[in-house]
Design a protein around this motif. Structure first.
Motif, PDB file in Angstrom:
ATOM      1  N   ILE A  91       0.856  -1.185   0.000  1.00 59.02           N
ATOM      2  CA  ILE A  91       0.000   0.000   0.000  1.00 59.02           C
ATOM      3  C   ILE A  91       0.891   1.234   0.000  1.00 59.02           C
ATOM      4  O   ILE A  91       1.724   1.406   0.879  1.00 59.02           O
ATOM      5  CB  ILE A  91      -0.935   0.023   1.220  1.00 59.02           C
ATOM      6  CG1 ILE A  91      -1.818  -1.236   1.233  1.00 59.02           C
ATOM      7  CG2 ILE A  91      -1.795   1.281   1.214  1.00 59.02           C
ATOM      8  CD1 ILE A  91      -2.688  -1.348   2.465  1.00 59.02           C
ATOM      9  N   ILE A  92       0.712   2.099  -1.003  1.00 57.18           N
ATOM     10  CA  ILE A  92       1.532   3.303  -1.121  1.00 57.18           C
ATOM     11  C   ILE A  92       0.612   4.517  -1.183  1.00 57.18           C
ATOM     12  O   ILE A  92      -0.328   4.565  -1.980  1.00 57.18           O
ATOM     13  CB  ILE A  92       2.436   3.243  -2.367  1.00 57.18           C
ATOM     14  CG1 ILE A  92       3.436   2.094  -2.224  1.00 57.18           C
ATOM     15  CG2 ILE A  92       3.175   4.568  -2.567  1.00 57.18           C
ATOM     16  CD1 ILE A  92       4.297   1.856  -3.438  1.00 57.18           C
ATOM     17  N   GLY A  93       0.890   5.480  -0.324  1.00 57.17           N
ATOM     18  CA  GLY A  93       0.133   6.728  -0.322  1.00 57.17           C
ATOM     19  C   GLY A  93       0.921   7.825  -1.011  1.00 57.17           C
ATOM     20  O   GLY A  93       2.148   7.791  -1.065  1.00 57.17           O
ATOM     21  N   ASN A  94       0.210   8.808  -1.538  1.00 58.95           N
ATOM     22  CA  ASN A  94       0.855   9.969  -2.149  1.00 58.95           C
ATOM     23  C   ASN A  94       0.075  11.216  -1.760  1.00 58.95           C
ATOM     24  O   ASN A  94      -1.062  11.401  -2.171  1.00 58.95           O
ATOM     25  CB  ASN A  94       0.909   9.828  -3.676  1.00 58.95           C
ATOM     26  CG  ASN A  94       1.680  10.959  -4.352  1.00 58.95           C
ATOM     27  OD1 ASN A  94       1.595  12.116  -3.959  1.00 58.95           O
ATOM     28  ND2 ASN A  94       2.435  10.606  -5.377  1.00 58.95           N
ATOM     29  N   GLY A  95       0.695  12.069  -0.952  1.00 57.47           N
ATOM     30  CA  GLY A  95       0.120  13.362  -0.619  1.00 57.47           C
ATOM     31  C   GLY A  95       0.619  14.374  -1.631  1.00 57.47           C
ATOM     32  O   GLY A  95       1.819  14.593  -1.764  1.00 57.47           O
ATOM     33  N   SER A  96      -0.296  15.007  -2.362  1.00 58.42           N
ATOM     34  CA  SER A  96       0.102  15.806  -3.511  1.00 58.42           C
ATOM     35  C   SER A  96      -0.440  17.232  -3.445  1.00 58.42           C
ATOM     36  O   SER A  96      -1.473  17.497  -2.837  1.00 58.42           O
ATOM     37  CB  SER A  96      -0.401  15.126  -4.796  1.00 58.42           C
ATOM     38  OG  SER A  96       0.047  15.801  -5.943  1.00 58.42           O
ATOM     39  N   GLY A  97       0.302  18.147  -4.089  1.00 55.62           N
ATOM     40  CA  GLY A  97      -0.147  19.518  -4.288  1.00 55.62           C
ATOM     41  C   GLY A  97      -0.057  19.827  -5.772  1.00 55.62           C
ATOM     42  O   GLY A  97       0.770  20.621  -6.196  1.00 55.62           O
ATOM     43  N   SER A  98      -0.904  19.182  -6.552  1.00 51.01           N
ATOM     44  CA  SER A  98      -0.838  19.274  -8.005  1.00 51.01           C
ATOM     45  C   SER A  98      -1.908  20.237  -8.507  1.00 51.01           C
ATOM     46  O   SER A  98      -3.108  20.015  -8.304  1.00 51.01           O
ATOM     47  CB  SER A  98      -1.042  17.887  -8.629  1.00 51.01           C
ATOM     48  OG  SER A  98      -0.869  17.918 -10.021  1.00 51.01           O
ATOM     49  N   HIS A  99      -1.491  21.320  -9.165  1.00 49.57           N
ATOM     50  CA  HIS A  99      -2.438  22.342  -9.614  1.00 49.57           C
ATOM     51  C   HIS A  99      -3.122  21.914 -10.914  1.00 49.57           C
ATOM     52  O   HIS A  99      -2.633  21.055 -11.634  1.00 49.57           O
ATOM     53  CB  HIS A  99      -1.726  23.686  -9.816  1.00 49.57           C
ATOM     54  CG  HIS A  99      -0.800  23.702 -10.999  1.00 49.57           C
ATOM     55  ND1 HIS A  99       0.431  23.092 -10.987  1.00 49.57           N
ATOM     56  CD2 HIS A  99      -0.923  24.250 -12.235  1.00 49.57           C
ATOM     57  CE1 HIS A  99       1.020  23.267 -12.148  1.00 49.57           C
ATOM     58  NE2 HIS A  99       0.218  23.960 -12.933  1.00 49.57           N
ATOM     59  N   HIS A 100      -4.250  22.559 -11.191  1.00 45.76           N
ATOM     60  CA  HIS A 100      -4.997  22.224 -12.405  1.00 45.76           C
ATOM     61  C   HIS A 100      -4.286  22.764 -13.648  1.00 45.76           C
ATOM     62  O   HIS A 100      -3.820  23.894 -13.698  1.00 45.76           O
ATOM     63  CB  HIS A 100      -6.401  22.814 -12.361  1.00 45.76           C
ATOM     64  CG  HIS A 100      -7.136  22.647 -13.661  1.00 45.76           C
ATOM     65  ND1 HIS A 100      -7.477  21.408 -14.154  1.00 45.76           N
ATOM     66  CD2 HIS A 100      -7.561  23.559 -14.566  1.00 45.76           C
ATOM     67  CE1 HIS A 100      -8.099  21.563 -15.308  1.00 45.76           C
ATOM     68  NE2 HIS A 100      -8.160  22.858 -15.588  1.00 45.76           N
ATOM     69  N   GLN A 101      -4.232  21.902 -14.631  1.00 44.42           N
ATOM     70  CA  GLN A 101      -3.696  22.256 -15.949  1.00 44.42           C
ATOM     71  C   GLN A 101      -4.403  21.353 -16.949  1.00 44.42           C
ATOM     72  O   GLN A 101      -4.691  20.185 -16.648  1.00 44.42           O
ATOM     73  CB  GLN A 101      -2.180  22.010 -15.971  1.00 44.42           C
ATOM     74  CG  GLN A 101      -1.485  22.425 -17.243  1.00 44.42           C
ATOM     75  CD  GLN A 101       0.030  22.246 -17.124  1.00 44.42           C
ATOM     76  OE1 GLN A 101       0.637  22.592 -16.116  1.00 44.42           O
ATOM     77  NE2 GLN A 101       0.624  21.667 -18.133  1.00 44.42           N
ATOM     78  N   LEU A 102      -4.711  21.853 -18.110  1.00 43.69           N
ATOM     79  CA  LEU A 102      -5.481  21.099 -19.090  1.00 43.69           C
ATOM     80  C   LEU A 102      -4.820  19.755 -19.385  1.00 43.69           C
ATOM     81  O   LEU A 102      -3.636  19.699 -19.710  1.00 43.69           O
ATOM     82  CB  LEU A 102      -5.625  21.917 -20.381  1.00 43.69           C
ATOM     83  CG  LEU A 102      -6.650  21.412 -21.385  1.00 43.69           C
ATOM     84  CD1 LEU A 102      -8.054  21.445 -20.770  1.00 43.69           C
ATOM     85  CD2 LEU A 102      -6.607  22.240 -22.665  1.00 43.69           C
TER      86      LEU A 102
END
Length: 225
Positions: free
Chosen positions: A155-166
């Motif tokens: 089980i691998i978690g990913n905490g992300s701060g990925s902004h919107h882009q088309l």
């Protein structure tokens, strides 16, 4: 939880201020003082000062106790991102050090420990093993989930701060799907949602993927808390 969820991702130069780290410790202390981590392993994103160096970290908590602090190994420095302006990359791939908790966190850490592990590690439970990545690490050629999966991490978690882009969501899903179809296991992806003070809009769309198949997906453009 998402990347840097306790502070918000868009603090920018406020990450250079000690107060930001202190306020995050206060928020984590409040979490540990309640029942939110009772019987559930929580993966919380926050900045951590380790040996007077600033790191972007995941903090594992269980039963009101901090059991691991995992610093980010690959920084985002292209486009809208300037992470190396604020944080240091953790370069010791197999290195784990002792981290001394602030008096505030030590006082509420239910295990009584004033020192916790800090570095790249996984958590072994009775029936499975947990690991984690942080945002940019998923996008790198030698992503940490590869070695974790080869080492038996399921089980691998990913905490992300990925902004919107088309069309960026398509790329995210391809990367997560590829990670779990090649290596097997479950991938838990949590992304920031909304605006937190900067010019970026984080589009959420947290997902759970197992063996390359999508099991659950949160809304992409939600205005809910």
């Amino acid at each position: 939880g998402p990347e840097l969820e306790l502070s918000g991702y868009g603090c920018e130069d406020h990450f250079l201020e000690t107060d930001t780290f202190q306020h995050c410790d206060e928020s984590l202390a409040e979490i540990l003082s309640g029942d939110l981590t009772d019987g559930i392993l929580c993966d919380i994103g926050m900045p951590v000062m380790h040996r007077n160096v600033r790191y972007n970290c995941r903090v594992y908590c269980l039963d009101r106790q901090i059991i691991l602090i995992r610093p980010k190994m690959c920084m985002a420095d292209d486009g809208n991102y300037r992470e190396t302006r604020y944080f240091t990359t953790w370069a010791r791939e197999n290195g784990v050090e002792d981290h001394t908790l602030s008096p505030m966190l030590a006082a509420v850490n239910s295990g009584g420990q004033t020192v916790v592990p800090f570095g790249l590690a996984v958590i072994e439970a009775l029936n499975t093993t947990f690991g984690c990545e942080t945002c940019e690490e998923l996008w790198t050629p030698d992503a940490p989930h590869i070695q974790m999966a080869l080492g038996g991490c399921e089980i691998i978690g990913n905490g992300s701060g990925s902004h919107h882009q088309l069309r960026k969501l398509n790329t995210r899903m391809e990367l997560i799907g590829s990670a779990t179809s090649n290596c097997g296991g479950v991938y838990l992806y949590a992304n920031q949602c909304g605006c937190d003070g900067s010019r970026l809009y984080f589009d959420g769309c947290s997902v759970i993927v197992k063996n390359g198949k999508l099991l659950a997906q949160a809304p992409q453009f939600s205005i809910a808390e």
